[in-house]
Design an enzyme around this catalytic site. Structure first.
Site, PDB file in Angstrom:
ATOM      1  CB  CYS A 199      -0.905   0.023   1.227  1.00 24.20           C
ATOM      2  SG  CYS A 199      -1.920  -1.434   1.342  1.00 24.20           S
TER       3      CYS A 199
ATOM      4  CG  ASN B  26      -6.710  -1.205   2.087  1.00 23.80           C
ATOM      5  OD1 ASN B  26      -6.159  -0.672   1.135  1.00 23.80           O
ATOM      6  ND2 ASN B  26      -6.053  -1.763   3.085  1.00 23.80           N
TER       7      ASN B  26
ATOM      8  CG  HIS C  71      -3.186   3.044   2.912  1.00 29.50           C
ATOM      9  ND1 HIS C  71      -3.908   2.757   1.793  1.00 29.50           N
ATOM     10  CD2 HIS C  71      -3.022   1.869   3.579  1.00 29.50           C
ATOM     11  CE1 HIS C  71      -4.177   1.463   1.766  1.00 29.50           C
ATOM     12  NE2 HIS C  71      -3.652   0.907   2.838  1.00 29.50           N
TER      13      HIS C  71
HETATM   14  N1  ACO Z   1     -17.049  -9.804  11.257  1.00 28.41           N
HETATM   15  C1  ACO Z   1     -17.274 -10.133  12.531  1.00 28.41           C
HETATM   16  N2  ACO Z   1     -16.281 -10.476  13.399  1.00 28.41           N
HETATM   17  C2  ACO Z   1     -15.024 -10.461  12.925  1.00 28.41           C
HETATM   18  C3  ACO Z   1     -14.716 -10.120  11.589  1.00 28.41           C
HETATM   19  C4  ACO Z   1     -15.790  -9.801  10.743  1.00 28.41           C
HETATM   20  N3  ACO Z   1     -15.604  -9.438   9.446  1.00 28.41           N
HETATM   21  N4  ACO Z   1     -13.391 -10.198  11.410  1.00 28.41           N
HETATM   22  C5  ACO Z   1     -12.855 -10.564  12.589  1.00 28.41           C
HETATM   23  N5  ACO Z   1     -13.875 -10.746  13.505  1.00 28.41           N
HETATM   24  C6  ACO Z   1     -13.757 -11.164  14.893  1.00 28.41           C
HETATM   25  C7  ACO Z   1     -12.459 -11.869  15.194  1.00 28.41           C
HETATM   26  O1  ACO Z   1     -12.563 -13.232  14.875  1.00 28.41           O
HETATM   27  C8  ACO Z   1     -12.315 -11.612  16.676  1.00 28.41           C
HETATM   28  O2  ACO Z   1     -13.081 -12.543  17.368  1.00 28.41           O
HETATM   29  P1  ACO Z   1     -12.496 -13.222  18.711  1.00 28.41           P
HETATM   30  O3  ACO Z   1     -12.290 -12.082  19.659  1.00 28.41           O
HETATM   31  O4  ACO Z   1     -13.568 -14.166  19.093  1.00 28.41           O
HETATM   32  O5  ACO Z   1     -11.221 -13.877  18.296  1.00 28.41           O
HETATM   33  C9  ACO Z   1     -12.956 -10.237  16.888  1.00 28.41           C
HETATM   34  O6  ACO Z   1     -13.746  -9.990  15.707  1.00 28.41           O
HETATM   35  C10 ACO Z   1     -11.936  -9.129  17.017  1.00 28.41           C
HETATM   36  O7  ACO Z   1     -10.944  -9.318  16.021  1.00 28.41           O
HETATM   37  P2  ACO Z   1      -9.761  -8.334  15.831  1.00 28.41           P
HETATM   38  O8  ACO Z   1      -8.852  -8.836  14.746  1.00 28.41           O
HETATM   39  O9  ACO Z   1      -9.147  -7.982  17.149  1.00 28.41           O
HETATM   40  O10 ACO Z   1     -10.552  -7.056  15.316  1.00 28.41           O
HETATM   41  P3  ACO Z   1      -9.988  -5.638  15.078  1.00 28.41           P
HETATM   42  O11 ACO Z   1     -10.713  -4.656  15.887  1.00 28.41           O
HETATM   43  O12 ACO Z   1      -8.484  -5.607  15.134  1.00 28.41           O
HETATM   44  O13 ACO Z   1     -10.412  -5.389  13.566  1.00 28.41           O
HETATM   45  C11 ACO Z   1      -9.385  -5.444  11.414  1.00 28.41           C
HETATM   46  C12 ACO Z   1      -9.936  -6.259  12.560  1.00 28.41           C
HETATM   47  C13 ACO Z   1     -10.510  -4.600  10.864  1.00 28.41           C
HETATM   48  C14 ACO Z   1      -8.853  -6.389  10.354  1.00 28.41           C
HETATM   49  C15 ACO Z   1      -8.270  -4.525  11.965  1.00 28.41           C
HETATM   50  O14 ACO Z   1      -7.362  -5.286  12.710  1.00 28.41           O
HETATM   51  C16 ACO Z   1      -7.518  -3.825  10.881  1.00 28.41           C
HETATM   52  O15 ACO Z   1      -8.051  -2.961  10.194  1.00 28.41           O
HETATM   53  N6  ACO Z   1      -6.202  -4.114  10.755  1.00 28.41           N
HETATM   54  C17 ACO Z   1      -5.382  -3.463   9.749  1.00 28.41           C
HETATM   55  C18 ACO Z   1      -5.624  -4.143   8.451  1.00 28.41           C
HETATM   56  C19 ACO Z   1      -5.058  -3.378   7.308  1.00 28.41           C
HETATM   57  O16 ACO Z   1      -5.134  -2.179   7.256  1.00 28.41           O
HETATM   58  N7  ACO Z   1      -4.522  -4.133   6.361  1.00 28.41           N
HETATM   59  C20 ACO Z   1      -4.103  -3.607   5.140  1.00 28.41           C
HETATM   60  C21 ACO Z   1      -2.748  -3.031   5.223  1.00 28.41           C
HETATM   61  S1  ACO Z   1      -2.383  -2.229   3.804  1.00 28.41           S
HETATM   62  C22 ACO Z   1      -1.838  -3.311   2.559  1.00 28.41           C
HETATM   63  O17 ACO Z   1      -0.675  -3.496   2.381  1.00 28.41           O
HETATM   64  C23 ACO Z   1      -2.828  -4.031   1.696  1.00 28.41           C
END
Ligand code: ACO
Length: 368
Positions: free
Chosen positions: A114, A284, A254
């Site tokens: 990204c 994203n 981003h």
């Molecule tokens: N719907 C419902 N529940 C979900 C979902 C979903 N889509 N996805 C995950 N959960 C659950 C998980 O299983 C977890 O359950 P558990 O507590 O029973 O294990 C709970 O929700 C919390 O999960 P987390 O991973 O802690 O959730 P978080 O608040 O961190 O949000 C997310 C997850 C949105 C992926 C976040 O971590 C994030 O945005 N991370 C950065 C990702 C990113 O930007 N990536 C791209 C980088 S750029 C590139 O190079 C492409």
């Protein structure tokens, strides 16, 4: 004459197909509410079968060239930043070069996930200010929907498809690209990866069975990393450019997650209206997100000529980076050109070149 690297044209293309959160809830265990509150995303665009990273990139490039009044044949260099290239090789940039008829341009892909668009801006700006080239196209383009596992709720809710392009041009008036910060920490390479299909893990029936040809991400760790680096990288490039945050009119981050942007705003003690956000509409789009957001910021009148702005991003690698730009705005003396015409001739030229190569092959076969 001192040379400056100005952004003189910009353009974006997103697929027509809109995929809403509600639709995703029909395929994975999630809710619209969860996606909106945890990420800010409401919908994203999904490429049609015949839309590829190169076709989106070419469309965005032609729009940017039209605005800049630059013919494809004047372009010296094309960089396509992407994590979803047409192929491992040849480069997507070479395909774009052919599609738009940029007959004298060098072309290559840049892989920094990204952050790639910021890396590419830095590379061409230094090539322009050094006198090595005069005109470049920097394109961020992705069709991530083709490498996302639509059964994995941790990733499929986040990403979308699209492309954005800038024309960068050597001008003698001060402004344009001022400074940048480019960083990497490969110790976090496994946090966001497409595991199979490279030399480490060549594609096989087993890798496909194991879903290793899809994006794999440890979201929580990437989130923590992103909130650590976004504010720091913004400050570093502003200071490197000899300015302070008070001088900055707009930050175009981003577009990964609303909460990551809010955390950066809090760390920088800036109000959210200093940040341009459109991830609710597109999700994203990885390296395409900054140029797409820039195009929409211009449309929304959030950017005026002379404004000091910061692009800041992070992504797989791990990589992160930022760039300080004085926004040039449209060059008033420029007459837009009809790039469709060039694309038409580029298609004919490419077809004729293919036939010539075939004939050449046949003739040399006969001569042996
Ligand atoms: N719907 C419902 N529940 C979900 C979902 C979903 N889509 N996805 C995950 N959960 C659950 C998980 O299983 C977890 O359950 P558990 O507590 O029973 O294990 C709970 O929700 C919390 O999960 P987390 O991973 O802690 O959730 P978080 O608040 O961190 O949000 C997310 C997850 C949105 C992926 C976040 O971590 C994030 O945005 N991370 C950065 C990702 C990113 O930007 N990536 C791209 C980088 S750029 C590139 O190079 C492409």
């Amino acid at each position: 004459m001192k040379r400056y690297s100005h952004i003189t044209g910009w353009g974006m293309v997103v697929p027509e197909r809109i995929l809403t959160n509600e639709e995703i809830t029909q395929t994975v265990d999630t809710t619209d509410e969860w996606i909106r509150t945890r990420t800010g995303v409401q919908e994203r665009r999904i490429a049609a079968e015949d839309e590829t990273t190169a076709s989106l990139a070419s469309g965005a490039a032609l729009k940017a060239l039209t605005m800049a009044g630059i013919k494809p044949s004047q372009v010296d260099m094309i960089i396509v930043s992407t994590s979803s290239p047409e192929h491992t090789f040849p480069s997507t940039a070479s395909i774009v070069q052919d599609e738009i008829g940029a007959i004298k341009a060098g072309a290559f892909d840049l892989s920094a996930a990204c952050t790639g668009f910021i890396y590419a801006l830095d590379m061409v700006s230094h090539a322009i200010t050094s006198g090595s080239i005069d005109i470049a196209l920097v394109i961020g383009a992705e069709t991530l929907s083709k490498i996302v596992n639509w059964k994995d709720r941790n990733t499929c809710i986040l990403f979308g498809d699209g492309a954005g392009a800038f024309v960068l041009q050597a001008l003698d008036k001060p402004g344009g690209f001022i400074s940048s910060v480019l960083r990497s920490d490969g110790s976090g390479a496994d946090l966001l990866t497409l595991p199979a299909g490279g030399s480490k893990l060549p594609a096989s029936e087993q890798t496909v069975r194991d879903g290793l040809h899809y994006i794999h991400m440890q979201g929580r760790e990437v989130f923590r990393f992103a909130t650590r680096v976004m504010a720091k990288a913004t400050l570093e490039t502003v200071e490197k450019g000899g300015l302070t945050l008070d001088d900055i009119s707009l930050i175009i981050p981003h577009q990964a997650n609303q909460r990551i942007i809010e955390s950066a705003a809090k760390k920088l003690k800036l109000p959210m209206d200093k940040f341009f956000v459109n991830l609710d509409k597109y999700g994203n789009t990885s390296t395409a997100s900054i140029p797409i957001a820039t195009c929409e910021a211009v449309e929304a009148d959030a950017l005026q000529p002379g404004d000091m702005i910061v692009f800041v991003g992070f992504g797989g690698g791990l990589t992160w980076g930022s760039a300080l730009i004085q926004w040039s705005g449209p060059q008033l003396e420029v007459k837009p050109i009809r790039t469709g015409w060039y694309q038409f001739w580029a298609g004919i030229r490419s077809f004729l070149l293919k036939i010539l190569r075939r004939i050449e092959g046949l003739l040399s076969g006969l001569g042996e």
